[in-house]
Scaffold this motif. Structure first.
Motif, PDB file in Angstrom:
ATOM      1  N   LEU A 101     -36.105  36.263   8.127  1.00 37.10           N
ATOM      2  CA  LEU A 101     -36.500  37.197   9.180  1.00 37.10           C
ATOM      3  C   LEU A 101     -35.495  37.194  10.335  1.00 37.10           C
ATOM      4  O   LEU A 101     -35.206  38.246  10.921  1.00 37.10           O
ATOM      5  CB  LEU A 101     -37.897  36.828   9.700  1.00 37.10           C
ATOM      6  CG  LEU A 101     -39.053  37.059   8.727  1.00 37.10           C
ATOM      7  CD1 LEU A 101     -40.365  36.604   9.352  1.00 37.10           C
ATOM      8  CD2 LEU A 101     -39.140  38.518   8.323  1.00 37.10           C
ATOM      9  N   VAL A 102     -34.958  36.019  10.660  1.00 36.88           N
ATOM     10  CA  VAL A 102     -33.944  35.950  11.715  1.00 36.88           C
ATOM     11  C   VAL A 102     -32.686  36.699  11.284  1.00 36.88           C
ATOM     12  O   VAL A 102     -32.051  37.389  12.083  1.00 36.88           O
ATOM     13  CB  VAL A 102     -33.637  34.475  12.047  1.00 36.88           C
ATOM     14  CG1 VAL A 102     -32.539  34.380  13.102  1.00 36.88           C
ATOM     15  CG2 VAL A 102     -34.889  33.769  12.534  1.00 36.88           C
ATOM     16  N   GLU A 121     -33.307  40.520  11.583  1.00 33.22           N
ATOM     17  CA  GLU A 121     -33.465  41.036  12.937  1.00 33.22           C
ATOM     18  C   GLU A 121     -32.224  40.820  13.795  1.00 33.22           C
ATOM     19  O   GLU A 121     -31.940  41.620  14.694  1.00 33.22           O
ATOM     20  CB  GLU A 121     -34.670  40.365  13.614  1.00 33.22           C
ATOM     21  CG  GLU A 121     -36.006  40.702  12.990  1.00 33.22           C
ATOM     22  CD  GLU A 121     -36.380  42.163  13.182  1.00 33.22           C
ATOM     23  OE1 GLU A 121     -35.915  42.769  14.172  1.00 33.22           O
ATOM     24  OE2 GLU A 121     -37.121  42.697  12.337  1.00 33.22           O
ATOM     25  N   LYS A 122     -31.487  39.743  13.569  1.00 29.28           N
ATOM     26  CA  LYS A 122     -30.334  39.386  14.400  1.00 29.28           C
ATOM     27  C   LYS A 122     -29.049  39.347  13.575  1.00 29.28           C
ATOM     28  O   LYS A 122     -28.218  38.464  13.755  1.00 29.28           O
ATOM     29  CB  LYS A 122     -30.571  38.017  15.057  1.00 29.28           C
ATOM     30  CG  LYS A 122     -31.782  37.969  15.964  1.00 29.28           C
ATOM     31  CD  LYS A 122     -31.593  38.836  17.208  1.00 29.28           C
ATOM     32  CE  LYS A 122     -32.778  38.758  18.127  1.00 29.28           C
ATOM     33  NZ  LYS A 122     -32.596  39.586  19.353  1.00 29.28           N
ATOM     34  N   TRP A 172     -34.529  32.783  19.061  1.00 31.91           N
ATOM     35  CA  TRP A 172     -34.704  33.913  18.155  1.00 31.91           C
ATOM     36  C   TRP A 172     -35.835  33.656  17.167  1.00 31.91           C
ATOM     37  O   TRP A 172     -36.676  34.529  16.930  1.00 31.91           O
ATOM     38  CB  TRP A 172     -33.411  34.172  17.386  1.00 31.91           C
ATOM     39  CG  TRP A 172     -32.289  34.688  18.215  1.00 31.91           C
ATOM     40  CD1 TRP A 172     -32.375  35.224  19.478  1.00 31.91           C
ATOM     41  CD2 TRP A 172     -30.907  34.747  17.856  1.00 31.91           C
ATOM     42  NE1 TRP A 172     -31.134  35.583  19.923  1.00 31.91           N
ATOM     43  CE2 TRP A 172     -30.210  35.315  18.957  1.00 31.91           C
ATOM     44  CE3 TRP A 172     -30.189  34.370  16.734  1.00 31.91           C
ATOM     45  CZ2 TRP A 172     -28.837  35.518  18.939  1.00 31.91           C
ATOM     46  CZ3 TRP A 172     -28.814  34.570  16.718  1.00 31.91           C
ATOM     47  CH2 TRP A 172     -28.147  35.133  17.802  1.00 31.91           C
ATOM     48  N   ILE A 196     -39.329  35.889  16.964  1.00 33.34           N
ATOM     49  CA  ILE A 196     -39.610  36.667  15.751  1.00 33.34           C
ATOM     50  C   ILE A 196     -40.873  36.169  15.063  1.00 33.34           C
ATOM     51  O   ILE A 196     -41.705  36.955  14.606  1.00 33.34           O
ATOM     52  CB  ILE A 196     -38.399  36.600  14.802  1.00 33.34           C
ATOM     53  CG1 ILE A 196     -37.204  37.328  15.447  1.00 33.34           C
ATOM     54  CG2 ILE A 196     -38.721  37.216  13.446  1.00 33.34           C
ATOM     55  CD1 ILE A 196     -35.923  37.199  14.663  1.00 33.34           C
TER      56      ILE A 196
END
Length: 447
Positions: free
Chosen positions: A181-182, A185-186, A335, A339
């Motif tokens: 997920l990190v 998103e990043k 982060w 998230i």
């Protein structure tokens, strides 16, 4: 008449009048309270207490004066305003309490004021190249405390200014194990990190076409020496794309010394052939892959790049050596917290809706990363290492004590076979690795 009992002597009249007047003054409730009375005696200040029946003085130590009562408290409300008002407000003072409970304020230093101003506008800096590292670290910490790197758009620009100027000081090792997920998103922030030496992407299910795998071949990540791609749904096509710059143009992951490709069942014998271009490879883990002829693969790795199969598990693949280290280690943790909190907030309405309609929640099995498979014996693990030769090529790896109990004949054969392969590494024989297929040409044209 003098001497009459109703008329006291004249000499005593002023004293009695003063006493009666003071008594009336003290007993009267209409008169305001005069407050404490102080008397200086022998250079010291004493407070005199007044009695109703007379004037009695008692000497005691003076109490310390308080600027505020005991129940008084101060709360600094500096971050509760909007951003425009907060930027206009100049906070140039530091408030502290003394031992006696008094409030004291002092002015901030000029360095702190300038550091705070620059950190508030760090995304507008043109370049930090040539700036002292000690001051840059303080500037990075000040910007992180103000959550400047979490702002959309401005945070990415600020992070890029630091990474292009200081490289591995910002982040030298990045562990994103099981943090898909990190990554999603990043991704742009992760791609801004340069000069990484250790990168752990285990259990992220990236696949062959992910943008981050293409970024691994970039020149900015040519410093990576440890790469962990365990359980990422990779196949032979992904390995071909990842090794194309090294095989053809001698750039990309040319300094790779440790590679973990375990738990990728789509990798076959043909995919292992692409790894022969990593000449500096010292450790390789291909356990849990889809190899057909294991002995042929072991012979190929030992003949071409000098990797020997290990009879015991290597400590290099226990996934404890790669950790997030650098100035930005707390940013990566931030982060993850943001998230994970956002995902937890999105799951609550779904749970409430399922309860309203009377639906039973599905029993989903938690996806765990197979970092340590207890059902896989040490003999079934396909972990390879490069032995320390007599000429001193390759670092000495940490192995178990059981590895020292191998027969000397096996070690002798492992040392003799790479030596026999040395004469075959002449310039004409190297041409067979440079020969390009049609797929390689199509891949190069896509860059």
């Amino acid at each position: 008449m003098p001497g009459h009992p109703l008329f006291p002597p004249r000499s005593s009249l002023p004293v009695l009048g003063a006493a009666r007047g003071m008594s009336c003054y003290l007993k009267s409730q209409s008169c305001p309270d005069p407050g404490p009375i102080y008397v200086r005696e022998n250079g010291r200040l004493h407070m005199v207490s007044l009695a109703l029946d007379g004037v009695t003085s008692s000497l005691r130590e003076p109490r310390p004066l308080r600027l505020f009562p005991k129940g008084f408290s101060v709360e600094l409300c500096m971050n509760r305003e909007d951003d425009a008002a907060r930027k206009e407000k100049t906070d140039h003072f530091i408030f502290t309490y003394t031992r006696e409970g008094n409030l004291r304020y002092s002015a901030k230093s000029l360095f702190s004021l300038v550091l705070g101003f620059i950190s508030d506008n760090v995304d507008h800096i043109d370049s930090l190249i040539g700036f002292p590292e000690q001051i840059a670290e303080k500037l990075f910490s000040a910007a992180e405390a103000r959550h400047k790197f979490a702002e959309p758009g401005a945070g990415l620009r600020a992070l890029q200014k630091f990474t292009e100027a200081y490289g591995r000081l910002v982040l030298c090792s990045l562990c994103l194990r099981n943090r898909y997920l990190v990554i999603s998103e990043k991704l742009e922030e992760i791609k801004s990190f340069r000069e990484l030496t250790c990168l752990d992407l285990s259990c992220c299910k990236l696949g062959d076409e992910h943008e981050l795998l293409e970024h691994l071949t970039n020149e900015a990540l040519s410093s990576v020496t440890q790469l962990r791609l365990k359980d990422n749904c990779l196949s032979d096509a992904g390995l071909r794309r990842m090794t194309a710059p090294v095989r053809v143009m001698r750039r990309g992951l040319e300094n790779l010394a440790l590679l973990d490709l375990s738990c990728n069942p789509e990798i076959t014998d043909a995919g292992i052939g692409y790894l022969l271009s990593f000449r500096k490879l010292n450790c390789l883990d291909i356990s849990g892959t889809g190899l057909q002829d294991v002995k042929a693969v072991m012979h190929k790795l030992q003949t071409h790049i000098g990797l020997v199969h290990s009879k015991v598990p290597l400590k290099e693949f226990d996934h404890s050596s790669c950790k997030t280290e650098g100035w930005a280690d707390q940013i990566v943790l931030q982060w993850e917290r943001v998230i994970s909190g956002a995902v937890a907030g999105q799951d609550k309405p779904r749970t409430a809706a399922s309860r309203f309609y009377g639906k039973r929640p599905r029993a989903e099995a938690p996806t765990k990363c197979p970092l340590a498979d207890p059902h896989l014996n040490s003999g079934e693990k396909l972990q390879f290492y490069k032995e320390k030769t007599t000429e001193g090529h390759g670092p000495s790896l940490k192995r178990e004590a059981a590895a020292s109990q191998e027969p000397r004949s096996a070690k002798k054969r492992a040392l003799e076979e790479p030596e026999t392969a040395v004469p075959s590494s002449s310039p004409p024989s190297r041409q067979k690795y440079v020969c390009l297929s049609v797929e390689d040409w199509d891949l190069l044209n896509s860059y």
